[in-house]
Design a protein around this motif. Sequence first.
Motif, PDB file in Angstrom:
ATOM      1  N   GLY A 162       0.911  -1.051   0.119  1.00 41.22           N
ATOM      2  CA  GLY A 162       0.043   0.060   0.102  1.00 41.22           C
ATOM      3  C   GLY A 162       0.715   1.184  -0.097  1.00 41.22           C
ATOM      4  O   GLY A 162       2.102   1.191   0.206  1.00 41.22           O
TER       5      GLY A 162
ATOM      6  N   PRO B  55      -4.934  -1.784  -8.317  1.00 42.15           N
ATOM      7  CA  PRO B  55      -5.223  -0.578  -8.462  1.00 42.15           C
ATOM      8  C   PRO B  55      -5.240  -0.288 -10.281  1.00 42.15           C
ATOM      9  O   PRO B  55      -6.000   0.506 -10.582  1.00 42.15           O
ATOM     10  CB  PRO B  55      -3.879   0.292  -8.144  1.00 42.15           C
ATOM     11  CG  PRO B  55      -3.326  -0.420  -7.113  1.00 42.15           C
ATOM     12  CD  PRO B  55      -3.729  -1.782  -7.346  1.00 42.15           C
TER      13      PRO B  55
ATOM     14  N   ILE C  46      -5.469   6.265  -7.958  1.00 43.25           N
ATOM     15  CA  ILE C  46      -5.822   5.735  -6.695  1.00 43.25           C
ATOM     16  C   ILE C  46      -4.923   6.421  -5.953  1.00 43.25           C
ATOM     17  O   ILE C  46      -3.737   6.012  -5.570  1.00 43.25           O
ATOM     18  CB  ILE C  46      -5.708   4.092  -6.581  1.00 43.25           C
ATOM     19  CG1 ILE C  46      -6.280   3.487  -7.805  1.00 43.25           C
ATOM     20  CG2 ILE C  46      -6.136   3.780  -5.306  1.00 43.25           C
ATOM     21  CD1 ILE C  46      -7.950   3.526  -8.010  1.00 43.25           C
TER      22      ILE C  46
ATOM     23  N   TYR D 290      -3.921   3.592  -1.135  1.00 45.77           N
ATOM     24  CA  TYR D 290      -4.328   2.103  -1.450  1.00 45.77           C
ATOM     25  C   TYR D 290      -3.757   1.547  -0.401  1.00 45.77           C
ATOM     26  O   TYR D 290      -2.477   1.444   0.261  1.00 45.77           O
ATOM     27  CB  TYR D 290      -3.666   1.707  -2.813  1.00 45.77           C
ATOM     28  CG  TYR D 290      -3.903   0.367  -3.091  1.00 45.77           C
ATOM     29  CD1 TYR D 290      -5.054  -0.229  -3.075  1.00 45.77           C
ATOM     30  CD2 TYR D 290      -2.737  -0.416  -3.089  1.00 45.77           C
ATOM     31  CE1 TYR D 290      -5.240  -1.639  -3.510  1.00 45.77           C
ATOM     32  CE2 TYR D 290      -2.852  -1.789  -3.612  1.00 45.77           C
ATOM     33  CZ  TYR D 290      -4.194  -2.252  -3.740  1.00 45.77           C
ATOM     34  OH  TYR D 290      -4.191  -3.780  -3.935  1.00 45.77           O
TER      35      TYR D 290
ATOM     36  N   ARG E 294     -11.481  -5.023  -8.958  1.00 47.33           N
ATOM     37  CA  ARG E 294     -11.503  -3.558  -9.270  1.00 47.33           C
ATOM     38  C   ARG E 294     -12.668  -2.923 -10.089  1.00 47.33           C
ATOM     39  O   ARG E 294     -13.323  -2.075  -9.610  1.00 47.33           O
ATOM     40  CB  ARG E 294     -10.267  -3.341 -10.050  1.00 47.33           C
ATOM     41  CG  ARG E 294      -9.819  -1.897 -10.443  1.00 47.33           C
ATOM     42  CD  ARG E 294      -8.877  -1.708 -11.097  1.00 47.33           C
ATOM     43  NE  ARG E 294      -8.559  -2.427 -12.298  1.00 47.33           N
ATOM     44  CZ  ARG E 294      -7.812  -3.337 -12.635  1.00 47.33           C
ATOM     45  NH1 ARG E 294      -6.956  -3.787 -11.721  1.00 47.33           N
ATOM     46  NH2 ARG E 294      -7.648  -4.065 -13.820  1.00 47.33           N
TER      47      ARG E 294
END
Length: 449
Positions: free
Chosen positions: A164, A335, A340, A343, A372
């Motif tokens: 992330g 993503p 994005i 995340y 997604r």
Amino acid sequence: MTDAPRQKLVGRSIARKEDGPLLRGQGLFAADVNFPNQLHMRVVRSTYAHGRIVSVDLSAALAIPGVHAAWVFADVADIPPIDFRLTKIESLKAYRQTILANDRVRYVGDPVAVVFADDPYLAEDAAEQVVVELEELPVILQADGPIGDFRQGLSTEPAIIRKGYGDVDAAFRDAYASVELTLDIGRHSGVPLETRGALGRYVASTDMLEMYGAAKVPHWNRDSIARMLGRAPERVNLFEGHVGGGFGIRGELYPEDVLVCLAALRLGRPVKWIEDRREHLIAANHSRQQTHHVRAAIDADGNILAIDDEFFHDQGGYMRTHAATVPDLAAAMLPGPYRIPAYRAVGHIRLTNKTPGGTYRAPGRYESTFVRERLLDAVAAKVGIDGVEVRRRNLIQQSAMPVTRALETLGTDIVLDSGDYPCCSTRHWRASAGRRCKPNRNSVAPMAN
């Protein structure tokens, strides 16, 4: 050396070289390879999803004329488990598969014993005479259910993948709205026309171990077989003929590949094994099965501010050669082609009592794209706009290229280097330029809806 012009291949129609033998019926597949005096191997597989092995009685099988040997784990206990080719996470090593089941069976199809006979029919008859006594154990079928015991001191959650960037919690706190979905992806596997097959042969005059039927990663498989059997790599050769389909699940190193090579060394005769269709469905790698609890923070116009995903990857009974490859790719690639700003992905690798998992046809990409794109549909419904429009608003623009995510997978940073994603997704003439878009063929384009 000469100054002769190089032959130009790009843009030309090049005749294929591999079609002739196949069209003439002269293809050479694993089942077509034979050597004099060869033995045939048959695998005795568990019919229970989870159980403790109480005993395995080989006596009736060994009493049949033409049966030359039969093995259980004790006969191959000196052979180490099959190692990883990718994503070598240290905590996963204790979950590797041995070439025959040790104290437990962990899925229907788990190899418990092998028999070697003069012909394949005799080997199959002898395998049916092997008596396996098992004590049934509780079965785990849900990866997102309670964690169980793999063995003493080891749980059925061998690792958690975390990836992330950005402040996800702040994005959700300040968002106009959020959407949340639970999405399940079912098990997939490849069913090639040709099932797996392997033939091991030891040539004593040259001290060379040969294995026929290799596919996909012959050099890594050769080195692994050599290491497991205590041989120098240059004393092992793998031969590949024609291959009747692969789909990612064939060609990895499986227990049967090692067993035919070990048997060729120990028994002094070529040893052949050809998988039947039922075996293939229960013993070759499965893939895909994941449960995602995913949510998105959005503004009033449907622009994504953050995505937060927790998912559970059903790995089945053991960690095979790909280790964490599939969940690692899924976590890194979710993503996709969208902006994005923040995340977070947390992927739980879970062991269940099912056929072990591996890769199959774009591993991780299929899973993450499905999650997604369903999330984008939910965002569109939340703000009351069309699904195509919500994608147009969130796609990375060509002017922003290249985009480097603060993510990596399989040792590679995620970089979107080029492309015109909005043009790829709408597939129409660009009004501003009056021409069709021509995105870079190496760019990452979103999956068409």
